[in-house]
Design an enzyme around this catalytic site. Structure first.
Site, PDB file in Angstrom:
ATOM      1  N   HIS A  19      37.514  45.823  40.110  1.00 16.25           N
ATOM      2  CA  HIS A  19      38.099  45.653  41.439  1.00 16.25           C
ATOM      3  C   HIS A  19      39.379  46.467  41.541  1.00 16.25           C
ATOM      4  CE1 HIS A  19      41.100  42.968  39.780  1.00 16.25           C
ATOM      5  NE2 HIS A  19      40.227  42.025  39.475  1.00 16.25           N
ATOM      6  N   HIS A  22      41.991  46.442  38.528  1.00 16.02           N
ATOM      7  CA  HIS A  22      41.632  47.276  37.371  1.00 16.02           C
ATOM      8  C   HIS A  22      41.767  48.759  37.745  1.00 16.02           C
ATOM      9  CE1 HIS A  22      38.683  43.746  37.127  1.00 16.02           C
ATOM     10  NE2 HIS A  22      39.608  43.481  36.218  1.00 16.02           N
ATOM     11  N   CYS A 127      42.561  27.722  27.973  1.00 14.33           N
ATOM     12  CA  CYS A 127      42.035  28.155  29.273  1.00 14.33           C
ATOM     13  C   CYS A 127      41.014  29.245  29.015  1.00 14.33           C
ATOM     14  CB  CYS A 127      43.138  28.683  30.182  1.00 14.33           C
ATOM     15  SG  CYS A 127      42.456  29.482  31.658  1.00 14.33           S
ATOM     16  N   CYS A 130      41.608  32.679  30.820  1.00 11.96           N
ATOM     17  CA  CYS A 130      42.567  33.566  30.145  1.00 11.96           C
ATOM     18  C   CYS A 130      42.121  33.867  28.719  1.00 11.96           C
ATOM     19  CB  CYS A 130      43.939  32.920  30.017  1.00 11.96           C
ATOM     20  SG  CYS A 130      44.734  32.421  31.519  1.00 11.96           S
ATOM     21  N   CYS A 144      46.128  25.844  34.993  1.00  9.09           N
ATOM     22  CA  CYS A 144      46.511  27.205  34.609  1.00  9.09           C
ATOM     23  C   CYS A 144      46.965  27.926  35.868  1.00  9.09           C
ATOM     24  CB  CYS A 144      45.312  27.938  33.990  1.00  9.09           C
ATOM     25  SG  CYS A 144      45.514  29.725  33.972  1.00  9.09           S
ATOM     26  N   HIS A 147      44.401  30.836  36.840  1.00  4.69           N
ATOM     27  CA  HIS A 147      43.013  30.503  37.193  1.00  4.69           C
ATOM     28  C   HIS A 147      42.854  29.229  38.006  1.00  4.69           C
ATOM     29  CE1 HIS A 147      42.568  33.463  33.958  1.00  4.69           C
ATOM     30  NE2 HIS A 147      41.533  33.844  34.670  1.00  4.69           N
ATOM     31  N   LYS A 296      45.522  35.996  46.096  1.00  4.78           N
ATOM     32  CA  LYS A 296      44.918  36.501  44.869  1.00  4.78           C
ATOM     33  C   LYS A 296      43.470  36.896  45.159  1.00  4.78           C
ATOM     34  CE  LYS A 296      44.131  35.596  40.234  1.00  4.78           C
ATOM     35  NZ  LYS A 296      44.356  35.187  38.947  1.00  4.78           N
ATOM     36  N   LYS A 299      36.479  35.809  44.058  1.00  5.44           N
ATOM     37  CA  LYS A 299      35.123  35.830  44.583  1.00  5.44           C
ATOM     38  C   LYS A 299      34.939  34.742  45.636  1.00  5.44           C
ATOM     39  CE  LYS A 299      31.878  37.772  41.298  1.00  5.44           C
ATOM     40  NZ  LYS A 299      31.042  37.413  40.178  1.00  5.44           N
TER      41      LYS A 299
HETATM   42  N1  MSP Z   1      40.410  41.655  28.461  1.00  8.04           N
HETATM   43  C1  MSP Z   1      41.771  41.372  28.702  1.00  8.04           C
HETATM   44  C2  MSP Z   1      42.668  42.497  28.182  1.00  8.04           C
HETATM   45  C3  MSP Z   1      42.504  42.814  26.732  1.00  8.04           C
HETATM   46  S1  MSP Z   1      43.477  44.162  26.264  1.00  8.04           S
HETATM   47  C4  MSP Z   1      43.458  44.146  24.608  1.00  8.04           C
HETATM   48  C5  MSP Z   1      42.003  41.210  30.199  1.00  8.04           C
HETATM   49  N2  MSP Z   1      41.101  41.760  31.006  1.00  8.04           N
HETATM   50  S2  MSP Z   1      41.160  41.740  32.623  1.00  8.04           S
HETATM   51  O1  MSP Z   1      39.898  42.269  33.061  1.00  8.04           O
HETATM   52  O2  MSP Z   1      41.518  40.448  33.093  1.00  8.04           O
HETATM   53  O3  MSP Z   1      42.248  42.777  33.009  1.00  8.04           O
HETATM   54  C6  MSP Z   1      43.587  42.437  33.214  1.00  8.04           C
HETATM   55  C7  MSP Z   1      44.331  43.679  33.675  1.00  8.04           C
HETATM   56  O4  MSP Z   1      43.668  44.265  34.824  1.00  8.04           O
HETATM   57  C8  MSP Z   1      45.753  43.451  34.162  1.00  8.04           C
HETATM   58  O5  MSP Z   1      46.685  43.367  33.123  1.00  8.04           O
HETATM   59  C9  MSP Z   1      45.946  44.667  35.030  1.00  8.04           C
HETATM   60  O6  MSP Z   1      46.087  45.806  34.232  1.00  8.04           O
HETATM   61  C10 MSP Z   1      44.620  44.744  35.753  1.00  8.04           C
HETATM   62  N3  MSP Z   1      44.597  43.869  36.918  1.00  8.04           N
HETATM   63  C11 MSP Z   1      43.701  42.871  37.168  1.00  8.04           C
HETATM   64  N4  MSP Z   1      43.997  42.300  38.354  1.00  8.04           N
HETATM   65  C12 MSP Z   1      45.079  42.896  38.897  1.00  8.04           C
HETATM   66  C13 MSP Z   1      45.752  42.799  40.134  1.00  8.04           C
HETATM   67  N5  MSP Z   1      45.415  41.922  41.056  1.00  8.04           N
HETATM   68  N6  MSP Z   1      46.775  43.660  40.352  1.00  8.04           N
HETATM   69  C14 MSP Z   1      47.117  44.635  39.452  1.00  8.04           C
HETATM   70  N7  MSP Z   1      46.493  44.760  38.299  1.00  8.04           N
HETATM   71  C15 MSP Z   1      45.592  43.807  37.914  1.00  8.04           C
HETATM   72  O7  MSP Z   1      43.005  40.649  30.576  1.00  8.04           O
END
Ligand code: MSP
Length: 502
Positions: A19, A22, A127, A130, A144, A147, A296, A299
């Site tokens: 999304h 990421h 959690c 997380c 949490c 979440h 936030k 889905k």
């Molecule tokens: N799998 C773990 C990370 C392991 S690294 C060794 C994880 N994955 S995640 O899919 O949840 O990705 C989190 C990261 O995605 C955030 O730290 C950020 O880089 C990005 N983002 C996810 N949602 C976001 C927003 N709403 N806004 C900005 N970035 C965000 O955590």
């Protein structure tokens, strides 16, 4: 290795496809990687997917698929999205790859043998969203904060990691910026966590989660998903799990992430590196978190924006631009479609697109198919100084200081100045009655457009190329004196105006 630059993104969970959040991290990492390459540094850019653990196991079960099949599909979606967005990662790592798993297993064995991992039991809150252990202090109303779910109570035999043993050392390293955490506010947040809560040993294995890497000395356990995931930053550049032998790109110069996962990156991750006898990353950079219309992304609310939706509406480069200019790097951001639409029309259709179209048309109408020669002697000293300053600030200061939004600001200042220059000098009138002035003005505008395109390369690589092609510009750092420009306009312009708004 001198002049090397190693940058990572978090590896994303494959419970759902990519999304906007990421995408933001990945595009930002790409901009930084491309800029460092442009500066001639030996650059490695790593991204990938985090595929093990309870959360993924459960969601695959719900989908009625074997976990590997499930993760293959979603990992494919991430890969495809980054390819579409022109992300220049040197490697896409998946934690389900054999080499990664073998190295993680070896690393854990090493930590066990040196006594940093020991048999114990864990009792506390967990959690699953997380994949993290929580203390009462982390919760609001028992839930949490990320979440909005109630963590489960966990009590099981577990191999524990001696995190507590590294607390003082890590706190000191962070304080002295040996492990730099940026922006400063995030560093302070982590230091107060060290001060107020300290570090406790944590569970490093799970007995009831089958979808993971088996603990090598006790195969009735699997390795904690974060321990597995962190090591991607090493295995992704060729580490085979042999301690004390860091790969040539290690340590990472920058590890990008958002605030949701800073704490684990500033505690467990560097503690693992100390345990393995490996250097710490130089910088953790924490960018902001995006909300959509103040909420936030989720889905259930139905407000998740995918990279595909953005690309469909704006195209690849405009998507990259809209994300990178949405908020100062490091600050949280609130975005919505209307705001994206307005910015697209103002900055891209009217600003950049209009500028290059106007200049190309002016030259074409006057010179038809003849060549237009660049005459460096006609560029005033002040223009040259102005452009050099823009490059100095736009590239060196802002990229090195993690302010890519300000680098874009500099480029858009140039665009504004060039459009104003045209409005003031009215070259379409000069074309009829003062050819010398017309030629001088076109030279100045070509010099500015060249600099704009050159600076845009890391942000909008295809647009930069398109602009060079439109003018028959070779795209070298500076336009050689006497260069023959040939106009070759892009059908429909660079950024057609969006008429409707969602
Ligand atoms: N799998 C773990 C990370 C392991 S690294 C060794 C994880 N994955 S995640 O899919 O949840 O990705 C989190 C990261 O995605 C955030 O730290 C950020 O880089 C990005 N983002 C996810 N949602 C976001 C927003 N709403 N806004 C900005 N970035 C965000 O955590």
């Amino acid at each position: 290795m001198p002049n090397k630059f190693y940058i990572t993104t978090p590896i994303y969970y494959v419970n759902a496809g990519p999304h906007l959040g990421h995408t933001y991290t990945t595009v930002a990492a790409d901009v930084l990687a491309r800029m460092h390459r442009l500066l001639g540094e030996k650059t490695f850019f790593l991204t990938g997917t985090d595929e093990h653990g309870a959360k993924i196991q459960e969601i695959a079960e719900k989908a009625g698929l074997p976990p590997k099949e499930f993760t293959d599909n979603i990992a494919g979606q991430f890969k495809e999205a980054w390819e579409k967005l022109n992300i220049s990662n040197d490697r896409f790592i998946r934690t389900t790859e054999e080499e990664h798993m073998a190295a993680v297993s070896k690393a854990l064995q090493y930590m066990y043998e040196r006594g940093d991992v020991y048999k114990g039991s864990y009792e506390g809150l967990y959690c699953k969203g997380c994949e993290q252990f929580k203390s009462e202090n982390d919760l609001v109303d028992g839930l949490c904060t990320d979440h909005k779910t109630k963590p489960e109570v966990m009590q099981e035999e577990s191999y524990m990691f001696k995190l507590s043993a590294y607390a003082d050392k890590l706190r000191d390293l962070i304080e002295r910026d040996e492990l730099k955490i940026l922006p400063d506010s995030r560093k302070n947040e982590i230091l107060s966590f060290y001060k107020n809560e300290g570090l406790k040993d944590i569970s490093f294995s799970r007995k009831n989660v089958a979808w993971g890497i088996p603990v090598p000395w006790d195969r009735s356990h699997t390795i904690y998903v974060w321990a597995d995931a962190f090591l991607n930053y090493l295995t992704g550049i060729g580490w085979d799990g042999t301690s004390n032998q860091p790969p040539e790109f290690w340590p990472a110069d920058v590890q990008l992430m958002s605030k949701d996962i800073l704490r684990v990156h500033a505690t467990i991750w560097p503690a693992m590196l100390l345990s393995l006898g490996l250097p710490l990353p130089k910088t953790l950079f924490v960018h902001g978190f995006f909300l959509i219309d103040g909420q936030k992304m989720s889905k259930s609310i139905g407000n998740v924006i995918s990279p595909d939706q953005l690309i469909k509406r704006y195209g690849v480069d405009a998507t990259r631009y809209l994300l990178m200019s949405a908020t100062p790097f490091g600050n949280d951001g609130d975005v919505n479609w209307k705001q994206f639409d307005d910015k697209y029309n103002a900055d891209l259709a009217n600003g950049l697109g209009n500028l290059v179209q106007r200049v190309a048309t002016l030259i074409e109408n006057t010179y038809k198919k003849e060549r237009f020669d660049y005459n460096l002697g006609l560029i005033p000293e002040e223009t040259i100084t102005r452009l050099n300053k823009a490059e100095e600030k736009g590239v060196r200061e802002y990229i090195k200081d993690f302010e890519p939004h300000n680098a874009l600001g500099i480029i858009w200042e140039l665009i504004g100045e060039a459009n104003l220059f045209i409005n003031i000098h009215k070259p379409w009138e000069l074309a009829k009655n003062d050819t010398d002035a017309f030629i001088r003005n076109m030279n100045i505008l070509l010099a500015i457009i060249h600099k704009i395109a050159w600076l845009l390369q890391p942000f909008m690589p295809t647009t930069a190329k398109d602009i060079f092609t439109m003018f028959g510009d070779k795209g070298e750092r500076d336009i050689p004196d006497g260069h023959h420009f040939v106009i070759n306009k892009k059908e429909g312009g660079l950024f057609p105006r969006l008429e409707t708004q969602k």
